[in-house]
Design a protein around this motif. Structure first.
Motif, mmCIF file in Angstrom:
data_model
loop_
_atom_site.group_PDB
_atom_site.id
_atom_site.type_symbol
_atom_site.label_atom_id
_atom_site.label_comp_id
_atom_site.label_asym_id
_atom_site.label_seq_id
_atom_site.Cartn_x
_atom_site.Cartn_y
_atom_site.Cartn_z
ATOM 1 N N TYR A 1 0.847 -1.195 0.000
ATOM 2 C CA TYR A 1 0.000 0.000 0.000
ATOM 3 C C TYR A 1 0.881 1.244 0.000
ATOM 4 N N LEU A 2 0.395 2.303 -0.620
ATOM 5 C CA LEU A 2 1.015 3.619 -0.495
ATOM 6 C C LEU A 2 0.062 4.470 0.335
ATOM 7 N N LEU A 3 0.480 4.802 1.539
ATOM 8 C CA LEU A 3 -0.340 5.536 2.504
ATOM 9 C C LEU A 3 0.163 6.965 2.632
ATOM 10 N N THR A 4 -0.749 7.926 2.518
ATOM 11 C CA THR A 4 -0.404 9.340 2.682
ATOM 12 C C THR A 4 -1.250 9.931 3.804
ATOM 13 N N LEU A 5 -0.579 10.561 4.782
ATOM 14 C CA LEU A 5 -1.243 11.202 5.907
ATOM 15 C C LEU A 5 -0.805 12.661 5.968
ATOM 16 N N THR A 6 -1.733 13.556 6.236
ATOM 17 C CA THR A 6 -1.438 14.985 6.231
ATOM 18 C C THR A 6 -1.679 15.597 7.606
ATOM 19 N N ALA A 7 -1.257 16.827 7.757
ATOM 20 C CA ALA A 7 -1.465 17.569 9.004
ATOM 21 C C ALA A 7 -2.824 18.263 8.982
ATOM 22 N N PRO A 8 -3.331 18.645 10.148
ATOM 23 C CA PRO A 8 -4.584 19.401 10.194
ATOM 24 C C PRO A 8 -4.412 20.795 9.594
ATOM 25 N N SER A 9 -5.508 21.500 9.466
ATOM 26 C CA SER A 9 -5.456 22.886 9.010
ATOM 27 C C SER A 9 -5.126 23.796 10.184
ATOM 28 N N PHE A 10 -4.304 24.802 9.908
ATOM 29 C CA PHE A 10 -3.969 25.803 10.919
ATOM 30 C C PHE A 10 -4.396 27.196 10.474
ATOM 31 N N GLY A 11 -5.175 27.242 9.410
ATOM 32 C CA GLY A 11 -5.671 28.510 8.880
ATOM 33 C C GLY A 11 -5.771 28.441 7.365
ATOM 34 N N ARG A 12 -6.528 29.322 6.780
ATOM 35 C CA ARG A 12 -6.734 29.324 5.334
ATOM 36 C C ARG A 12 -5.485 29.844 4.622
ATOM 37 N N VAL A 13 -5.159 29.198 3.492
ATOM 38 C CA VAL A 13 -3.976 29.574 2.721
ATOM 39 C C VAL A 13 -4.368 29.790 1.265
ATOM 40 N N HIS A 14 -3.458 30.412 0.513
ATOM 41 C CA HIS A 14 -3.698 30.642 -0.914
ATOM 42 C C HIS A 14 -3.796 29.314 -1.658
ATOM 43 N N ARG A 15 -4.738 29.227 -2.568
ATOM 44 C CA ARG A 15 -4.917 28.035 -3.398
ATOM 45 C C ARG A 15 -4.359 28.332 -4.782
ATOM 46 N N VAL A 16 -3.227 27.702 -5.087
ATOM 47 C CA VAL A 16 -2.552 27.917 -6.367
ATOM 48 C C VAL A 16 -2.433 26.575 -7.077
ATOM 49 N N PRO A 17 -2.975 26.428 -8.277
ATOM 50 C CA PRO A 17 -2.942 25.136 -8.970
ATOM 51 C C PRO A 17 -1.529 24.795 -9.449
ATOM 52 N N ARG A 18 -1.246 23.515 -9.510
ATOM 53 C CA ARG A 18 0.009 23.060 -10.098
ATOM 54 C C ARG A 18 -0.142 22.881 -11.601
ATOM 55 N N SER A 19 -1.368 22.630 -12.021
ATOM 56 C CA SER A 19 -1.682 22.523 -13.448
ATOM 57 C C SER A 19 -3.191 22.600 -13.595
ATOM 58 N N GLY A 20 -3.638 22.827 -14.808
ATOM 59 C CA GLY A 20 -5.065 22.840 -15.072
ATOM 60 C C GLY A 20 -5.731 24.151 -14.672
ATOM 61 N N PRO A 21 -7.059 24.181 -14.697
ATOM 62 C CA PRO A 21 -7.798 25.409 -14.383
ATOM 63 C C PRO A 21 -7.621 25.813 -12.926
ATOM 64 N N ALA A 22 -7.656 27.103 -12.680
ATOM 65 C CA ALA A 22 -7.411 27.629 -11.342
ATOM 66 C C ALA A 22 -8.724 27.836 -10.597
ATOM 67 N N PRO A 23 -8.878 27.214 -9.429
ATOM 68 C CA PRO A 23 -10.053 27.517 -8.606
ATOM 69 C C PRO A 23 -9.910 28.906 -8.012
ATOM 70 N N ARG A 24 -11.032 29.515 -7.678
ATOM 71 C CA ARG A 24 -10.968 30.850 -7.090
ATOM 72 C C ARG A 24 -10.449 30.744 -5.670
ATOM 73 N N CYS A 25 -9.408 31.521 -5.385
ATOM 74 C CA CYS A 25 -8.769 31.512 -4.073
ATOM 75 C C CYS A 25 -9.594 32.341 -3.089
ATOM 76 N N GLY A 26 -9.369 32.099 -1.807
ATOM 77 C CA GLY A 26 -10.062 32.859 -0.781
ATOM 78 C C GLY A 26 -9.728 34.336 -0.796
ATOM 79 N N CYS A 27 -8.622 34.699 -1.470
ATOM 80 C CA CYS A 27 -8.255 36.112 -1.564
ATOM 81 C C CYS A 27 -9.037 36.819 -2.660
ATOM 82 N N GLY A 28 -9.827 36.050 -3.426
ATOM 83 C CA GLY A 28 -10.636 36.618 -4.491
ATOM 84 C C GLY A 28 -10.057 36.474 -5.872
#
Length: 354
Positions: A72-99
């Protein structure tokens, strides 16, 4: 070539010729590799470190009776500590919380808080500090349910400056669970901080995919090797033009880590632990389950970095056997143990270790 190259000691020149950019001279007068794991500090030593661990990773997938196991390949992440900028690595860009709808050109902003004043910097560095305890509790929980479980783990820095985990997990087919069951058992594990008694847990985002050693195994090893390449770089961004928000974020993380207690008796203003300089992290970048009297360990062949260093040392000594009585002035690449001891001596004297 430098004008003063003739003044470089022969032993140091030999180590430099092998690619190490910051050789260390031990108390016995022998020049050894610096042993750095960071590419920007010494690409040669970092590559040696990466190659050793990549070989260990392959050993636990390809060097045994793989038909008896499920992987198995298992990936575990950390909790959220606040909202951050959402920047795509590729493809269409979702609207970031900054507008804005960021593009790949805004990659440096990825993981930067939208509102630094509200971001939980203290919580994030404390989580990095306790991530090792959380993984140890997760490992024990998984083995309580699946006794044959062995693992190879890579801890990777996310853009926001917090650790997450990629682990290759191996379980005997006779007790192998569905991937989603293993994922949920790992994600819901919790631990108690040894420093402040707080509860430490994984974030909501987790993934676990089963793969075949004779199918996706090579691809998975390549992926983890790529992750190793990433985590061996500095945490700072490599972008040419870095927005001031990025530096402010890193400064805030560094300040929070310096103020954080790294142990029950820590006095941050007087503590010299490197935890305060690593955004709270105390864990090794890579580790694997070890062979014991009752367990085979991750590597089917018992391969460890200690074994690899011994094999390289034996090879070097065999090359020196025909060199006559001349005493060698340079140590082989595998003598990282001497380098580590030398670095500890430098730190004890209050100097910056390479």
């Amino acid at each position: 070539m430098r004008a003063d190259s003739e003044t470089i000691e022969p032993g140091k020149a030999d180590v430099l010729a092998r690619g190490c950019s910051s050789p260390i001279k031990t108390a016995t007068g022998v020049w050894v590799r610096c042993g750095s794991r960071i590419k920007s500090k010494c690409a040669s030593c970092a590559e040696l470190y990466r190659g050793d661990w990549a070989a260990i990773a392959r050993s636990g997938v390809f060097d045994g009776p793989v038909e008896r196991y499920r992987f198995y390949l298992l990936t575990l992440t950390a909790p959220s500590f606040g909202r951050v900028h959402r920047v795509p690595r590729s493809g269409p860009a979702p609207r970031c919380g900054c507008g804005s709808a960021h593009s790949a050109a805004d990659a440096a902003l990825r993981g930067v808080p939208l509102d630094p004043a509200q971001y939980d910097y203290a919580g994030q560095v404390a989580w990095n500090r306790d991530a090792g305890v959380l993984w140890d509790r997760t490992r024990r929980r998984l083995r309580d349910r699946w006794d044959s479980l062995e693992y190879f783990i890579v801890r990777e820095w996310q853009d926001r400056g917090v650790l997450h985990v990629h682990a290759i997990v191996r379980v005997a087919r006779v007790e192998a669970p569905p991937a989603e069951r293993l994922r949920d058992a790992a994600r819901t594990a919790t631990a108690v901080s040894k420093v402040d008694g707080s509860v430490v847990e994984w974030g909501a985002q987790a993934q676990c995919d089963a793969f075949r050693a004779d199918g996706d195994g090579a691809k998975t090893i390549w992926y983890l090797s790529k992750a190793l390449n990433y985590v061996l770089k500095d945490v700072a961004t490599d972008a040419g033009e870095v927005p001031v928000e990025v530096w402010r974020h890193q400064v805030a993380l560094g300040d929070a880590a310096r103020r954080m207690r790294c142990s029950g008796v820590c006095e941050p203003q007087n503590c010299s632990s490197l935890v305060h300089k690593r955004f709270g992290s105390r864990s090794q970048v890579v580790s694997a389950s070890r062979r014991t009297k009752h367990r085979p360990g991750w590597s089917f062949t018992g391969l460890t970095r200690t074994v690899q260093r011994r094999l390289r040392r034996e090879w070097w000594e065999s090359q020196q056997s025909g060199a006559g009585d001349a005493s060698p002035t340079v140590a082989p690449a595998p003598l990282e143990g001497l380098a580590a001891r030398s670095r500890r001596e430098l730190v004890a004297r209050g100097w910056a270790a390479p």
